[in-house]
Scaffold this active site. Structure first.
Site, PDB file in Angstrom:
ATOM      1  CG  HIS A 131      -1.948  -1.096   1.224  1.00  0.00           C
ATOM      2  ND1 HIS A 131      -3.203  -0.968   0.685  1.00  0.00           N
ATOM      3  CD2 HIS A 131      -1.880  -2.357   1.689  1.00  0.00           C
ATOM      4  CE1 HIS A 131      -3.869  -2.105   0.846  1.00  0.00           C
ATOM      5  NE2 HIS A 131      -3.082  -2.977   1.441  1.00  0.00           N
ATOM      6  CG  ASN A 203      -7.844  -4.409   1.045  1.00  0.00           C
ATOM      7  OD1 ASN A 203      -7.199  -3.403   1.292  1.00  0.00           O
ATOM      8  ND2 ASN A 203      -7.309  -5.606   1.030  1.00  0.00           N
ATOM      9  CG  HIS A 395      -2.722  -1.159  15.160  1.00  0.00           C
ATOM     10  ND1 HIS A 395      -2.642  -2.464  14.702  1.00  0.00           N
ATOM     11  CD2 HIS A 395      -2.611  -1.231  16.524  1.00  0.00           C
ATOM     12  CE1 HIS A 395      -2.480  -3.287  15.738  1.00  0.00           C
ATOM     13  NE2 HIS A 395      -2.463  -2.566  16.843  1.00  0.00           N
ATOM     14  CE1 TYR A 418      -2.465  -2.566   8.464  1.00  0.00           C
ATOM     15  CE2 TYR A 418      -2.470  -4.759   9.376  1.00  0.00           C
ATOM     16  CZ  TYR A 418      -2.765  -3.902   8.346  1.00  0.00           C
ATOM     17  OH  TYR A 418      -3.343  -4.379   7.203  1.00  0.00           O
TER      18      TYR A 418
HETATM   19 FE1  HDE Z   1      -2.585  -4.803   5.477  1.00  0.00          FE
HETATM   20  N1  HDE Z   1      -0.785  -4.014   5.943  1.00  0.00           N
HETATM   21  N2  HDE Z   1      -1.918  -6.618   6.011  1.00  0.00           N
HETATM   22  N3  HDE Z   1      -4.325  -5.668   4.831  1.00  0.00           N
HETATM   23  N4  HDE Z   1      -3.234  -3.054   4.854  1.00  0.00           N
HETATM   24  C1  HDE Z   1      -0.419  -2.748   5.776  1.00  0.00           C
HETATM   25  O1  HDE Z   1       0.682  -1.433   7.380  1.00  0.00           O
HETATM   26  C2  HDE Z   1      -0.818  -6.869   6.720  1.00  0.00           C
HETATM   27  C3  HDE Z   1      -4.646  -6.987   4.906  1.00  0.00           C
HETATM   28  C4  HDE Z   1      -4.484  -2.745   4.411  1.00  0.00           C
HETATM   29  O2  HDE Z   1      -3.204   3.438   3.937  1.00  0.00           O
HETATM   30  C5  HDE Z   1       0.899  -2.411   6.406  1.00  0.00           C
HETATM   31  O3  HDE Z   1       1.018   0.770   7.707  1.00  0.00           O
HETATM   32  C6  HDE Z   1      -0.720  -8.265   7.033  1.00  0.00           C
HETATM   33  C7  HDE Z   1      -6.050  -7.176   4.673  1.00  0.00           C
HETATM   34  C8  HDE Z   1      -4.549  -1.366   4.028  1.00  0.00           C
HETATM   35  O4  HDE Z   1      -1.637   3.281   5.464  1.00  0.00           O
HETATM   36  C9  HDE Z   1       1.301  -3.740   7.060  1.00  0.00           C
HETATM   37  C10 HDE Z   1      -1.816  -8.837   6.456  1.00  0.00           C
HETATM   38  C11 HDE Z   1      -6.548  -5.924   4.448  1.00  0.00           C
HETATM   39  C12 HDE Z   1      -3.278  -0.867   4.263  1.00  0.00           C
HETATM   40  C13 HDE Z   1       0.159  -4.639   6.679  1.00  0.00           C
HETATM   41  C14 HDE Z   1      -2.561  -7.820   5.827  1.00  0.00           C
HETATM   42  C15 HDE Z   1      -5.454  -5.006   4.531  1.00  0.00           C
HETATM   43  C16 HDE Z   1      -2.485  -1.937   4.774  1.00  0.00           C
HETATM   44  C17 HDE Z   1       1.899  -1.786   5.471  1.00  0.00           C
HETATM   45  C18 HDE Z   1      -2.176 -10.301   6.424  1.00  0.00           C
HETATM   46  C19 HDE Z   1      -7.997  -5.539   4.115  1.00  0.00           C
HETATM   47  C20 HDE Z   1      -2.815   0.544   3.978  1.00  0.00           C
HETATM   48  C21 HDE Z   1       1.991  -0.342   5.865  1.00  0.00           C
HETATM   49  C22 HDE Z   1      -2.558 -10.801   7.684  1.00  0.00           C
HETATM   50  C23 HDE Z   1      -8.930  -5.806   5.144  1.00  0.00           C
HETATM   51  C24 HDE Z   1      -3.021   1.419   5.150  1.00  0.00           C
HETATM   52  C25 HDE Z   1       1.182  -0.228   7.058  1.00  0.00           C
HETATM   53  C26 HDE Z   1      -2.585   2.831   4.829  1.00  0.00           C
HETATM   54  C27 HDE Z   1      -1.153  -1.802   5.162  1.00  0.00           C
HETATM   55  C28 HDE Z   1       0.108  -5.922   7.067  1.00  0.00           C
HETATM   56  C29 HDE Z   1      -3.732  -8.074   5.106  1.00  0.00           C
HETATM   57  C30 HDE Z   1      -5.628  -3.609   4.325  1.00  0.00           C
HETATM   58  C31 HDE Z   1       2.652  -4.290   6.670  1.00  0.00           C
HETATM   59  C32 HDE Z   1       0.373  -8.926   7.820  1.00  0.00           C
HETATM   60  C33 HDE Z   1      -6.823  -8.500   4.714  1.00  0.00           C
HETATM   61  C34 HDE Z   1      -5.760  -0.631   3.480  1.00  0.00           C
HETATM   62  O5  HDE Z   1       1.367  -3.626   8.454  1.00  0.00           O
END
Ligand code: HDE
Length: 753
Positions: A131, A203, A395, A418
């Site tokens: 993202h 999402n 988070h 997060y």
């Molecule tokens: Fe994320 N995801 N994600 N994700 N995610 C991040 O956090 C992660 C997942 C989503 O505009 C990171 O600050 C793991 C699902 C959005 O700043 C990180 C898993 C969904 C955003 C991270 C998922 C999301 C992130 C990277 C699997 C939809 C952007 C930078 C368990 C429900 C937020 C950050 C923004 C961002 C980890 C899966 C949505 C690395 C480990 C499912 C919208 O922490």
């Protein structure tokens, strides 16, 4: 014609208009940088910084511990009329280093030089690992009160309004990648509630590639560019992605969503949002329910066509963020309703046989309707991209009382990830003190020190129990609004690395999605799979994915196999026949056209009579008219936004032809390749290209006066979605009706039933 010299007529018009252009150009069309038009001469009179643009907002000025300061939000940035050092000392010169004579070496003592360069060297922070590319906006959330029965979260109480910041994003691309790539979009919302910040990190698709967070590095490593050459950027059309999803078949559902039109949204304003996981809600009586969060856009769910998305990657890689900011500036505030699907909190955690802990599954809306509980309006753009959009830290564990997590293994891993990622990205544990992240609820924690500590904590006893600080801070009792983890019973079980058996069904809901699509949407899905798999090098990967498609639907598999020149395999799992979910389809309804863009082609020499009237009517309908003319400046007293050289069909939702402009002086292949072999055309060939592309992209096209002749020359007169009329007003009404359906799909009869 000598293409290097403008024709005399054009030159005369431009010169006559020169004085009036500056003001007119920055008038009503959104997008002008700066809050005041610049002067040609460099300003020299000292004055305070200019105010932000009228549509810009900024984080509220709160202390690091959440108290309102009352200071204007502009106090966040610079103040005073004079250039200073970071310590506030006024500077006389920032253009020359301190040297031993004008031709001499630079002196190490030049502390201003060193401060300036050192700070610059450290301007970048690590981009998000996923993202990375995003765009944010401020807004407000108003609760209807309809959720009070299921959750005690105060921000959902009737009539309550809460400030929010939303960040939309793509997943795979780097910060500088294109907006319009085929990908999932992030839709993360920070609600600054007075009971603590709530982050709904969602999402635009309701399912995820994996069922367990431990697989997140795997799917992301597969989707990111290949580690050797670092290509391709921001897309899934490559071997490692398809290698993974065809082996790890629980990814097939999410992959289908990506291959559908949902993977290439027309606008952030036209996306649904999904919390994906099931959450646990708790009401004032302590009763619990399971729930899924949904965002429903007022404008409906709409997409680009694949060719548009590809063209925009080059013509306007910032298309989505521009669209978001322009719409807000134009007053077409994007709106969504927050909705809940609510399920009984049973020990099985299933609904209608669907495992609510499996993030690769949806609950069709026909089985559990989405109940609207509030409205989100985005009404201010950020003042500073880095401070707000880049530094915002979401988070999934930022939860207010009344909303709790479930055992969804994907959600559980996210609860760790997060905070962990912010430590690297924002350089330490105090990221919640960055202005955009500051809570609006009083903070009284016992977290201390660390890099970039902003708070000046008083007291001597940041520990509990203590008597030296009078026992402060005190745990909140049951009636004090504490967040209390729902005491869910965990049944005794062996410690295992395993999924429940219900997680094994990887295909039935993918088939449900496919069967719920209209014929035109199915065509797009076939094309997307064929394109993406066609971009893979290895036939083994194509064959393996075809096997997955065979397990989803024989028609889909056969169509893609034909495109790939491979035989279609037989399914290896029994095909189920779920009832389609019409709510999954994007077509067949009527929607408002707020903030859409209308290109109006004008001929400076004729047919300008009702252009001003049409332009005003377009503004009045909440849309943005862009005049497209042979040259910039003014035409008929109106400001031109695009020329035949700079404009491209992909920027417009609708094309209007108010005239039939003759080839402009630069309509030569030497000057503009879009002109093709220009010489013979009576109409500028770039106008014919505009018409042709708008037609191919199923957009409404309208013409009146001499413009009607352009339709004939382009060979599209009388075809579906191409309207003519006696006046601009008449044509505008007709194209608005067409636009309400988003596209004119009747132009392309589908071959897949
Ligand atoms: Fe994320 N995801 N994600 N994700 N995610 C991040 O956090 C992660 C997942 C989503 O505009 C990171 O600050 C793991 C699902 C959005 O700043 C990180 C898993 C969904 C955003 C991270 C998922 C999301 C992130 C990277 C699997 C939809 C952007 C930078 C368990 C429900 C937020 C950050 C923004 C961002 C980890 C899966 C949505 C690395 C480990 C499912 C919208 O922490």
């Amino acid at each position: 014609m000598d293409a290097s010299k403008p024709a005399k007529a054009v030159k005369d018009v431009v010169e006559a208009a020169a004085g009036k252009v500056a003001d007119a150009l920055t008038s009503d069309v959104p997008g002008a940088p700066g809050s005041a038009p610049p002067t040609v001469e460099e300003p020299t009179t000292p004055h305070d910084p200019l105010p932000p643009k009228k549509e810009q907002g900024a984080p509220e000025t709160r202390t690091p511990t959440g108290a309102a300061t009352g200071a204007p939000t502009t106090a966040n940035g610079q103040q005073g009329a004079f250039l200073t050092t970071s310590q506030g000392a006024r500077l006389r010169d920032t253009d020359h280093s301190l040297k031993a004579g004008p031709r001499g070496p630079v002196l190490l003592q030049d502390h201003h030089l060193r401060e300036k360069i050192t700070h610059f060297d450290h301007e970048r922070i690590p981009e998000r690992v996923v993202h990375a590319r995003g765009a944010g906006a401020h807004g407000v959330f108003e609760a209807y009160g309809k959720a009070e029965g299921v959750t005690k979260a105060g921000f959902l109480a009737k009539g309550r309004t809460t400030n929010v910041f939303v960040r939309f994003s793509t997943v795979l691309g780097s910060r500088g990648s294109a907006d319009t790539v085929r990908d999932t979009r992030g839709f993360a919302t920070k609600f600054y509630t007075d009971e603590g910040t709530f982050d709904l990190v969602a999402n635009n698709m309701p399912v995820f590639f994996i069922q367990d967070a431990i697989k997140f590095p795997d799917i992301i490593h597969a989707g990111k560019p290949h580690p050797d050459r670092e290509i391709p950027q921001a897309q899934s059309a490559h071997d490692t992605f398809w290698d993974f999803v065809s082996l790890h078949t629980e990814a097939q559902h999410h992959t289908m969503w990506n291959m559908s039109d949902r993977g290439i949204p027309r606008s952030y304003r036209m996306m649904e949002g999904f919390g994906v996981h099931t959450f646990r809600l708790v009401n004032a009586a302590g009763e619990t329910a399971l729930a899924k969060f949904h965002w429903k856009p007022k404008l409906g769910v709409h997409s680009l066509t694949w060719e548009e998305a590809q063209l925009l990657g080059g013509v306007d890689p910032d298309f989505h963020r521009r669209d978001l900011y322009d719409a807000i500036e134009a007053g077409a505030f994007p709106e969504w309703e927050l909705g809940l699907q609510v399920f009984p909190d049973t020990p099985e955690e299933t609904f209608a046989g669907i495992d609510l802990l499996d993030p690769t599954k949806i609950v069709p809306e026909e089985l559990a309707p989405v109940q609207p509980v509030g409205k989100l309006t985005l009404n201010r753009t950020p003042t500073n991209f880095f401070a707000e959009t880049e530094q915002v830290a979401f988070h999934v564990g930022h939860l207010p009382p009344g909303i709790d997590v479930t055992n969804d293994p994907l959600l559980q891993g996210r609860l760790f990830s997060y905070v962990d990622t912010q430590l690297t990205r924002l350089g330490g544990p105090n990221f919640s003190q960055v202005p955009i992240n500051r809570p609006h609820a009083p903070v009284n924690d016992m977290l201390r020190d660390g890099f970039h500590q902003q708070a000046v904590h008083a007291g001597v006893a940041p520990y509990r129990p203590n008597s030296l600080d009078g026992g402060n801070p005190f745990p909140a009792g049951d009636t004090d609004g504490a967040f209390v983890d729902v005491p869910v019973t965990v049944t005794e079980a062996p410690k295992v690395r395993a999924n429940p058996a219900s997680f094994d069904d990887h295909y039935s809901q993918v088939r449900l999605f496919w069967l719920s699509m209209s014929p035109v949407e199915k065509e797009h899905i076939v094309r997307a799979y064929t394109f993406e798999l066609g971009m893979c090098y290895h036939q083994a990967i194509r064959e393996r994915q075809l096997q997955c498609l065979a397990n989803i639907d024989p028609v889909l598999c056969a169509e893609v196999a034909t495109g790939l020149g491979l035989p279609a395999p037989e399914p290896t799992v029994p095909l189920v026949d779920p009832a389609p979910s019409p709510a999954l389809s994007q077509v067949g309804r009527q929607w408002p056209a707020d903030g859409r863009t209308m290109g109006i082609v004008v001929d400076p020499t004729a047919g300008l009579d009702d252009v001003d009237e049409v332009r005003r009517a377009v503004f009045a309908a909440g849309m943005v008219p862009l005049l497209v003319a042979p040259h910039g400046g003014l035409v008929g007293g109106l400001p031109v936004q695009r020329t035949f050289a700079t404009g491209r069909s992909v920027e417009f939702d609708v094309l209007l032809l108010a005239g039939a402009p003759a080839p402009a002086p630069d309509a030569s292949p030497a000057r503009d390749a879009k002109a093709g072999a220009a010489d013979s055309a009576a109409v500028d060939p770039r106008v014919l290209l505009l018409v042709d592309e708008c037609w191919r992209h199923a957009k409404a096209i309208g013409a009146w006066g001499a413009g009607v002749d352009v339709l004939r020359q382009a060979g599209v007169a009388g075809t579906p979605g191409v309207v003519t009329g006696g006046s601009g007003a008449e044509v505008l009404t007709a194209v608005q009706q067409l636009l309400a359906a988003h596209r004119v799909w009747e132009r392309f009869p589908a071959s897949v039933a």
